[in-house]
Design a protein around this motif. Sequence first.
Motif, PDB file in Angstrom:
ATOM      1  N   ALA A 126       0.747  -1.248   0.002  1.00  0.00           N
ATOM      2  CA  ALA A 126       0.030  -0.106  -0.037  1.00  0.00           C
ATOM      3  C   ALA A 126       0.786   1.339  -0.054  1.00  0.00           C
ATOM      4  CB  ALA A 126      -0.923   0.026   1.286  1.00  0.00           C
ATOM      5  N   ILE A 127       0.560   2.118  -1.084  1.00  0.00           N
ATOM      6  CA  ILE A 127       1.559   3.150  -1.300  1.00  0.00           C
ATOM      7  C   ILE A 127       0.800   4.652  -0.848  1.00  0.00           C
ATOM      8  CG2 ILE A 127       2.728   4.802  -2.817  1.00  0.00           C
ATOM      9  CD1 ILE A 127       4.224   2.134  -1.825  1.00  0.00           C
ATOM     10  N   ILE A 128       1.288   5.522  -0.241  1.00  0.00           N
ATOM     11  CA  ILE A 128       0.345   6.865   0.037  1.00  0.00           C
ATOM     12  C   ILE A 128       1.374   8.079  -0.566  1.00  0.00           C
ATOM     13  CG2 ILE A 128      -0.718   8.217   1.661  1.00  0.00           C
ATOM     14  CD1 ILE A 128      -0.975   5.681   3.551  1.00  0.00           C
ATOM     15  N   MET A 254      -5.069  14.413  -4.047  1.00  0.00           N
ATOM     16  CA  MET A 254      -4.930  15.070  -5.592  1.00  0.00           C
ATOM     17  C   MET A 254      -4.273  16.652  -5.158  1.00  0.00           C
ATOM     18  SD  MET A 254      -5.638  12.900  -7.726  1.00  0.00           S
ATOM     19  CE  MET A 254      -5.816  13.753  -9.102  1.00  0.00           C
ATOM     20  N   ASP A 255      -4.329  17.151  -3.938  1.00  0.00           N
ATOM     21  CA  ASP A 255      -3.748  18.542  -3.787  1.00  0.00           C
ATOM     22  C   ASP A 255      -2.287  18.269  -3.351  1.00  0.00           C
ATOM     23  OD1 ASP A 255      -6.377  19.447  -4.577  1.00  0.00           O
ATOM     24  OD2 ASP A 255      -6.929  19.832  -2.494  1.00  0.00           O
ATOM     25  N   ASP A 256      -1.581  17.385  -3.581  1.00  0.00           N
ATOM     26  CA  ASP A 256      -0.296  17.292  -3.211  1.00  0.00           C
ATOM     27  C   ASP A 256       0.603  18.278  -4.251  1.00  0.00           C
ATOM     28  OD1 ASP A 256       2.448  16.783  -3.011  1.00  0.00           O
ATOM     29  OD2 ASP A 256       2.115  14.577  -2.333  1.00  0.00           O
ATOM     30  N   THR A 257       1.062  19.278  -3.972  1.00  0.00           N
ATOM     31  CA  THR A 257       1.713  20.171  -5.002  1.00  0.00           C
ATOM     32  C   THR A 257       3.145  19.856  -5.403  1.00  0.00           C
ATOM     33  OG1 THR A 257       2.595  21.505  -3.306  1.00  0.00           O
ATOM     34  CG2 THR A 257       0.527  22.206  -4.344  1.00  0.00           C
ATOM     35  N   ALA A 258       3.925  18.999  -4.304  1.00  0.00           N
ATOM     36  CA  ALA A 258       5.211  18.314  -4.880  1.00  0.00           C
ATOM     37  C   ALA A 258       5.131  17.144  -5.951  1.00  0.00           C
ATOM     38  CB  ALA A 258       5.816  17.843  -3.655  1.00  0.00           C
ATOM     39  N   LEU A 259       3.901  16.283  -5.687  1.00  0.00           N
ATOM     40  CA  LEU A 259       3.801  15.167  -6.513  1.00  0.00           C
ATOM     41  C   LEU A 259       2.487  15.465  -7.163  1.00  0.00           C
ATOM     42  CD1 LEU A 259       4.762  12.624  -3.733  1.00  0.00           C
ATOM     43  CD2 LEU A 259       6.211  13.519  -5.400  1.00  0.00           C
ATOM     44  N   PRO A 260       2.390  16.002  -8.397  1.00  0.00           N
ATOM     45  CA  PRO A 260       1.047  16.172  -9.230  1.00  0.00           C
ATOM     46  C   PRO A 260       0.886  14.930  -9.779  1.00  0.00           C
ATOM     47  CG  PRO A 260       3.070  17.728  -9.890  1.00  0.00           C
ATOM     48  CD  PRO A 260       3.631  16.604  -9.040  1.00  0.00           C
ATOM     49  N   TRP A 285       0.121  15.529   3.268  1.00  0.00           N
ATOM     50  CA  TRP A 285       0.189  14.962   4.468  1.00  0.00           C
ATOM     51  C   TRP A 285      -1.163  14.219   5.043  1.00  0.00           C
ATOM     52  CZ3 TRP A 285       4.856  15.439   4.922  1.00  0.00           C
ATOM     53  CH2 TRP A 285       5.590  16.385   4.580  1.00  0.00           C
ATOM     54  N   ILE A 286      -1.836  13.739   3.950  1.00  0.00           N
ATOM     55  CA  ILE A 286      -2.932  12.957   4.332  1.00  0.00           C
ATOM     56  C   ILE A 286      -3.071  11.990   5.369  1.00  0.00           C
ATOM     57  CG2 ILE A 286      -2.289  11.057   2.605  1.00  0.00           C
ATOM     58  CD1 ILE A 286      -5.409  11.228   2.015  1.00  0.00           C
ATOM     59  N   HIS A 288      -1.833  12.566   8.159  1.00  0.00           N
ATOM     60  CA  HIS A 288      -2.057  13.513   9.356  1.00  0.00           C
ATOM     61  C   HIS A 288      -3.438  14.057   9.331  1.00  0.00           C
ATOM     62  CE1 HIS A 288       1.538  13.714  11.835  1.00  0.00           C
ATOM     63  NE2 HIS A 288       2.342  14.138  10.960  1.00  0.00           N
ATOM     64  N   GLU A 289      -3.778  14.459   8.200  1.00  0.00           N
ATOM     65  CA  GLU A 289      -5.057  15.154   7.943  1.00  0.00           C
ATOM     66  C   GLU A 289      -6.355  14.536   7.956  1.00  0.00           C
ATOM     67  OE1 GLU A 289      -3.153  18.258   4.388  1.00  0.00           O
ATOM     68  OE2 GLU A 289      -4.321  16.529   3.901  1.00  0.00           O
ATOM     69  N   GLN A 290      -6.219  13.169   7.467  1.00  0.00           N
ATOM     70  CA  GLN A 290      -7.443  12.271   7.480  1.00  0.00           C
ATOM     71  C   GLN A 290      -7.084  10.905   7.536  1.00  0.00           C
ATOM     72  OE1 GLN A 290     -10.220  13.070   4.063  1.00  0.00           O
ATOM     73  NE2 GLN A 290      -8.966  14.606   3.446  1.00  0.00           N
ATOM     74  N   PRO A 291      -6.691  10.531   9.048  1.00  0.00           N
ATOM     75  CA  PRO A 291      -6.321   9.452   9.194  1.00  0.00           C
ATOM     76  C   PRO A 291      -7.405   8.328   9.138  1.00  0.00           C
ATOM     77  CG  PRO A 291      -6.334  10.725  11.318  1.00  0.00           C
ATOM     78  CD  PRO A 291      -6.593  11.571   9.952  1.00  0.00           C
ATOM     79  N   ALA A 292      -8.430   8.770   9.582  1.00  0.00           N
ATOM     80  CA  ALA A 292      -9.726   7.551   9.573  1.00  0.00           C
ATOM     81  C   ALA A 292     -10.132   7.174   7.977  1.00  0.00           C
ATOM     82  CB  ALA A 292     -11.095   8.491   9.986  1.00  0.00           C
ATOM     83  N   LEU A 293      -9.706   8.236   7.084  1.00  0.00           N
ATOM     84  CA  LEU A 293     -10.114   7.881   5.560  1.00  0.00           C
ATOM     85  C   LEU A 293      -9.014   6.957   5.100  1.00  0.00           C
ATOM     86  CD1 LEU A 293     -11.568   8.505   3.137  1.00  0.00           C
ATOM     87  CD2 LEU A 293      -9.882  10.158   2.589  1.00  0.00           C
ATOM     88  N   VAL A 294      -7.847   7.177   5.638  1.00  0.00           N
ATOM     89  CA  VAL A 294      -6.600   6.220   5.053  1.00  0.00           C
ATOM     90  C   VAL A 294      -6.901   4.835   5.849  1.00  0.00           C
ATOM     91  CG1 VAL A 294      -4.372   6.028   5.475  1.00  0.00           C
ATOM     92  CG2 VAL A 294      -5.139   8.252   4.938  1.00  0.00           C
ATOM     93  N   ALA A 295      -7.285   4.795   7.147  1.00  0.00           N
ATOM     94  CA  ALA A 295      -7.464   3.463   7.806  1.00  0.00           C
ATOM     95  C   ALA A 295      -8.618   2.790   6.919  1.00  0.00           C
ATOM     96  CB  ALA A 295      -7.897   3.723   9.063  1.00  0.00           C
TER      97      ALA A 295
END
Length: 303
Positions: A126-128, A254-260, A285-286, A288-295
């Motif tokens: 699994a890659i984030i 999708m709002d990762d500005t370093a990794l379009p 930083w998803i 941190h931002e949305q740990p429940a969604l990642v889980a």
Amino acid sequence: MIATSLHTLPHGISLSCRTAGEKGRPVLMFLHGFPEAAFVWDGLLEHFARPENGGFRCVAPNLRGFEHSSAPLDVAAYRPKHLVQDISALIALEGGKLECLVAHDWGGAVAWNLAAGHPALMEKLAIINSPHPGTFLRELQHSPAQQAASAYMNFLIRPDAEALLAENDFRRLWDFFTNMGAAGGPHAWLTETVKDQYRAIWRRGLTGPCNYYRASPLRPPRPGPPHNDPAAAAVSIPRDMLEVHLPTLVLWAMDDTALPPALLEGLNDYVPQMDLRRIEGATHWIVHEQPALVAAHLQNFLR
């Protein structure tokens, strides 16, 4: 309950780890990125260790150079083969095979290499928000947008990068969190408690973390004097080092500005068993931002 321990590997490197769940259970391993540390996974370690969520043995190492893990001074010690060796050896200590390897950012760079070269060490990947080396190399070589988005890498390889990053209570490192997203993004997660966790990690030293960038040629070129550094322009990677033949979940904020999102184009050619989930309204930083969604996405993937 999170436990901490120091694992000394057969090749002499020690990795400090955060763990949850009983030994002997199927193992999930979580790899962090820059400028983070293993503690970013604590919520997911506790979640997946619970019996109702699988009762996994969950392990999050601090990669070499971070927190209490070994931090060699030699830049060459941070080349991919050494990072892969560390995680391979840690997997052997945890029973020899993972149910899933979960990774973000630089942890993902290690995970892509490990999955391509040693697929027998894991059932799933699994890659984030971590670019696959094949598509990342393509974009660094041919996309001015990606070259601009990755320009910060050439700051991090400067010989004075550590000193500059530490200035003014790590101002530039906080900027990594607050600037790497659409319009700065919401950062309610970056509380004083979380900042203190980061300060404790960064005060131990930043040379190891910066050496990841110094050791890698996957950076934008720096043409002309004084550098004449072709970086990614001089790199080629054999096809057999790029293919991953494992069930693979890719979560992409999708709002990762370093990794379009262009980094996702052609990814299924390298990873044919890919389940790609694009997540709108989230930044690099998803976790941190949305740990429940990642889980939730991981939970579905592990079923």
